[in-house]
Design an enzyme around this catalytic site. Structure first.
Site, PDB file in Angstrom:
ATOM      1  CE  LYS A   1      30.495  11.171  56.351  1.00 49.32           C
ATOM      2  NZ  LYS A   1      31.553  10.447  55.622  1.00 49.32           N
TER       3      LYS A   1
ATOM      4  CG  ASP B   1      28.826   8.899  53.773  1.00 52.10           C
ATOM      5  OD1 ASP B   1      30.029   8.607  53.842  1.00 52.10           O
ATOM      6  OD2 ASP B   1      27.972   8.286  54.430  1.00 52.10           O
TER       7      ASP B   1
HETATM    8  P1  NDP Z   1      25.771   4.419  48.642  1.00 49.58           P
HETATM    9  O1  NDP Z   1      24.558   5.132  49.109  1.00 49.58           O
HETATM   10  O2  NDP Z   1      26.242   4.613  47.259  1.00 49.58           O
HETATM   11  O3  NDP Z   1      25.596   2.860  48.897  1.00 49.58           O
HETATM   12  C1  NDP Z   1      25.351   2.361  50.165  1.00 49.58           C
HETATM   13  C2  NDP Z   1      25.163   0.854  50.049  1.00 49.58           C
HETATM   14  O4  NDP Z   1      25.113   0.300  51.359  1.00 49.58           O
HETATM   15  C3  NDP Z   1      23.865   0.480  49.380  1.00 49.58           C
HETATM   16  O5  NDP Z   1      24.000  -0.761  48.767  1.00 49.58           O
HETATM   17  C4  NDP Z   1      22.911   0.419  50.572  1.00 49.58           C
HETATM   18  O6  NDP Z   1      21.754  -0.363  50.348  1.00 49.58           O
HETATM   19  C5  NDP Z   1      23.801  -0.207  51.625  1.00 49.58           C
HETATM   20  N1  NDP Z   1      23.361   0.216  52.950  1.00 49.58           N
HETATM   21  C6  NDP Z   1      23.199   1.475  53.385  1.00 49.58           C
HETATM   22  N2  NDP Z   1      22.752   1.492  54.638  1.00 49.58           N
HETATM   23  C7  NDP Z   1      22.634   0.219  55.007  1.00 49.58           C
HETATM   24  C8  NDP Z   1      22.230  -0.412  56.199  1.00 49.58           C
HETATM   25  N3  NDP Z   1      21.832   0.301  57.252  1.00 49.58           N
HETATM   26  N4  NDP Z   1      22.263  -1.769  56.227  1.00 49.58           N
HETATM   27  C9  NDP Z   1      22.639  -2.492  55.147  1.00 49.58           C
HETATM   28  N5  NDP Z   1      23.052  -1.948  53.979  1.00 49.58           N
HETATM   29  C10 NDP Z   1      23.045  -0.613  53.922  1.00 49.58           C
HETATM   30  O7  NDP Z   1      26.907   4.816  49.688  1.00 49.58           O
HETATM   31  P2  NDP Z   1      28.505   4.646  49.545  1.00 49.58           P
HETATM   32  O8  NDP Z   1      28.843   3.468  48.729  1.00 49.58           O
HETATM   33  O9  NDP Z   1      29.044   5.964  49.188  1.00 49.58           O
HETATM   34  O10 NDP Z   1      28.894   4.392  51.084  1.00 49.58           O
HETATM   35  C11 NDP Z   1      29.056   3.094  51.629  1.00 49.58           C
HETATM   36  C12 NDP Z   1      29.942   3.170  52.856  1.00 49.58           C
HETATM   37  O11 NDP Z   1      31.231   3.684  52.484  1.00 49.58           O
HETATM   38  C13 NDP Z   1      29.457   4.102  53.967  1.00 49.58           C
HETATM   39  O12 NDP Z   1      29.865   3.572  55.212  1.00 49.58           O
HETATM   40  C14 NDP Z   1      30.233   5.382  53.699  1.00 49.58           C
HETATM   41  O13 NDP Z   1      30.346   6.175  54.865  1.00 49.58           O
HETATM   42  C15 NDP Z   1      31.559   4.819  53.273  1.00 49.58           C
HETATM   43  N6  NDP Z   1      32.444   5.690  52.498  1.00 49.58           N
HETATM   44  C16 NDP Z   1      32.013   6.303  51.351  1.00 49.58           C
HETATM   45  C17 NDP Z   1      32.883   7.082  50.622  1.00 49.58           C
HETATM   46  C18 NDP Z   1      32.496   7.711  49.325  1.00 49.58           C
HETATM   47  O14 NDP Z   1      33.362   8.320  48.695  1.00 49.58           O
HETATM   48  N7  NDP Z   1      31.257   7.590  48.860  1.00 49.58           N
HETATM   49  C19 NDP Z   1      34.250   7.329  51.090  1.00 49.58           C
HETATM   50  C20 NDP Z   1      34.625   6.572  52.252  1.00 49.58           C
HETATM   51  C21 NDP Z   1      33.732   5.810  52.925  1.00 49.58           C
HETATM   52  P3  NDP Z   1      20.372   0.345  49.923  1.00 49.58           P
HETATM   53  O15 NDP Z   1      20.507   0.637  48.480  1.00 49.58           O
HETATM   54  O16 NDP Z   1      19.339  -0.687  50.239  1.00 49.58           O
HETATM   55  O17 NDP Z   1      20.221   1.562  50.769  1.00 49.58           O
HETATM   56  O1  2IT Z   2      33.702   8.888  54.415  1.00 52.61           O
HETATM   57  C1  2IT Z   2      34.286   9.542  53.523  1.00 52.61           C
HETATM   58  O2  2IT Z   2      35.521   9.658  53.517  1.00 52.61           O
HETATM   59  C2  2IT Z   2      33.479  10.148  52.471  1.00 52.61           C
HETATM   60  N1  2IT Z   2      32.264   9.989  52.465  1.00 52.61           N
HETATM   61  C3  2IT Z   2      34.132  10.998  51.417  1.00 52.61           C
HETATM   62  C4  2IT Z   2      34.333  12.401  51.920  1.00 52.61           C
HETATM   63  C5  2IT Z   2      34.833  13.394  50.909  1.00 52.61           C
HETATM   64  O3  2IT Z   2      34.901  14.563  51.300  1.00 52.61           O
HETATM   65  O4  2IT Z   2      35.155  13.056  49.780  1.00 52.61           O
END
Ligand code: NDP
Ligand code: 2IT
Length: 445
Positions: free
Chosen positions: A125, A165
């Site tokens: 990561k 992420d």
């Molecule tokens: P994005 O940046 O696309 O979206 C994040 C969302 O969460 C936004 O709505 C953001 O609000 C909100 N957010 C972020 N930080 C905080 C915080 N500290 N408190 C409250 N709300 C918060 O990220 P993703 O959708 O990609 O990621 C969301 C979660 O999913 C994370 O935990 C990530 O690690 C996990 N994840 C992502 C994957 C992926 O493929 N993208 C895969 C597996 C897990 P704002 O717009 O105000 O910042």
């Molecule tokens: O938390 C996660 O699994 C991710 N942000 C996606 C990682 C990836 O390599 O697609």
């Protein structure tokens, strides 16, 4: 903890200022105690001691110039945690809260998640404490180029393959890829989540949210429940949340909440996903704008109250520790029967305890959100073959992977005497392959 107590004590002593990392390690070590009992040869080979120490941690300066000519200095990270079963794989988080402990917790979780996918990817990561909020496209580009100017020497299609992420989406991956290509003079699968015209995979954008719903549907099926005609509460409004909404709705659910880091909306008519996409993806604006355009919807400042909105199924999809013990109690009191983690470690240990004690159908992050990284691995396969699969082909593979993850986790839980405990099952099923590989490789790291 008994056999693994010394491993635990050593991690606590070595990482005193990293609460999220310790939280993630503690949960896994607790699950692995019966595995250590069964495998004294793994204990003797130091598998558990090595598992909790990253193979390599890279910390670097990222300097960039804003649109007014002012110089900024951020800190960049890449934690290459475990390469036993494949090249390091995991996302890059751009958020002001990022520090080494956060990246280590995410990298540690990624080891087991990636193993659960059944595909050959190790755990890693990275990210930076850079805050993308309010930055222009040019500022984002300069940051991404500076970040990659250091990172490029540490990554490669067979070494370490980062992805998105929080704060890293298609735009950022594009800028980083452009810089990698220039520095290395290669056009290769060094990142996933790439644009469809230059090596990306169909379904990768949707994969985490879709995969979450495929996993939860399978887990609910075993208990006679389903998304159909259920009320769903989702937190976040980013990549994961948006496509979890899309798939849950397609499966017959009504999604009534979404949020960003400022607050949440509640729309009893069902959150209008097209409007959310317009606000978050096109305007890059705040979610409170939604309530201005929908008279029946309400906006509440602050995030934690989201879990007091009555729902059948909760899908926390924003960030770590966003759902605490009080929130879990409120969900259970309101009749919520399933919780699926789209985010990484969104539930605190107290919340997890309550879900397990109350027999909530609880899909822990490592298993439930593995669809994103699984589809990243499918993108790597397509890059290696220099072929592109159709949407249907990738989606079908993703569905099968999520069903298989549920099967592996529930079988491991049953084997270790606590059927339905998918925390135990995911941790053990994810670990066993990694441990077997590390053992066969000798004390190499
Ligand atoms: P994005 O940046 O696309 O979206 C994040 C969302 O969460 C936004 O709505 C953001 O609000 C909100 N957010 C972020 N930080 C905080 C915080 N500290 N408190 C409250 N709300 C918060 O990220 P993703 O959708 O990609 O990621 C969301 C979660 O999913 C994370 O935990 C990530 O690690 C996990 N994840 C992502 C994957 C992926 O493929 N993208 C895969 C597996 C897990 P704002 O717009 O105000 O910042
Ligand atoms: O938390 C996660 O699994 C991710 N942000 C996606 C990682 C990836 O390599 O697609």
């Amino acid at each position: 903890m008994n056999i693994l107590k010394s491993v635990h004590d050593q991690v606590v002593a070595r990482n005193p200022n990293e609460p999220e990392f310790l939280q993630a390690v503690e949960e896994v070590l607790e699950s692995l105690e019966p595995v250590a009992e069964k495998h004294p040869e793994w204990v003797a080979a130091g598998i558990f001691d090595r598992l909790v120490e990253p193979e390599r941690q890279i910390v670097f300066r990222v300097s960039w110039v804003d649109d007014d000519g002012q110089v900024h200095v951020n800190r960049g990270f890449r934690v290459q945690f475990n390469s036993a079963i494949g090249p390091y794989k995991g996302g890059l988080r751009l958020h002001p809260s990022v520090n080494l402990g956060i990246i280590k917790f995410l990298g540690f979780e990624q080891i087991f998640k990636n193993s659960l996918t059944g595909l050959p990817i190790g755990g890693g990561k990275g990210g930076s404490d850079f805050n993308p909020r309010g930055r222009s496209d040019h500022e984002i580009m300069r940051f991404c180029q500076s970040f990659m100017t250091e990172l490029w020497r540490h990554v490669g299609p067979d070494t370490d393959v980062p992805a998105g992420d929080i704060g890293t989406g298609a735009r950022e991956i594009g800028y980083m890829y452009g810089q990698y290509k220039r520095l290395s003079n290669t056009h290769t699968g060094v990142l996933t989540g790439k644009g469809l015209d230059w090596g990306g995979s169909l379904v990768r954008t949707q994969a985490t949210g879709y995969g979450l719903c495929y996993f939860m549907e399978e887990a609910m099926k075993a208990k006679g429940k389903s998304f159909k005609q259920s009320t769903v509460s989702i937190s976040g409004s980013g990549n994961v949340a948006i496509f979890a909404h899309e798939k849950a709705t397609e499966m017959g659910a009504k999604v009534v909440t979404m949020s960003d880091s400022d607050g949440y909306i509640h729309d009893p008519d069902g959150v209008d996903l097209e409007l959310i996409k317009e606000i978050k993806l096109v305007r890059r604006a705040r979610i409170h704008e939604y309530a201005k355009e929908k008279p029946n919807a309400t906006y509440t400042q602050g995030c934690t109250g989201i879990w007091t909105v009555p729902c059948d199924i909760a899908l926390p999809s924003a960030t770590q520790n966003e759902l605490d013990g009080d929130a879990a109690a409120a969900l259970i009191k309101n009749g919520c029967f399933a919780v699926g983690e789209g985010a990484n470690m969104p539930a605190t240990p107290d919340a997890v305890k309550q879900f397990l004690e109350n027999k909530i159908i609880y899909g822990p992050a490592k298993a439930a959100n593995a669809g994103g990284v699984a589809t990243s691995a499918l993108e790597m396969s397509q890059n290696s073959m220099r072929l592109s699969w159709s949407f249907e082909e990738v989606d079908e593979k993703l569905q099968q992977i999520m069903v298989d993850i549920y099967k592996a986790a529930s079988e491991a839980a049953a084997e270790y005497g606590d059927a339905d405990n998918l925390v135990l099952g995911s941790n053990i099923a994810g670990f066993e392959k990694v441990a077997t590989s590390m053992y066969q490789h000798g004390v190499a790291y």
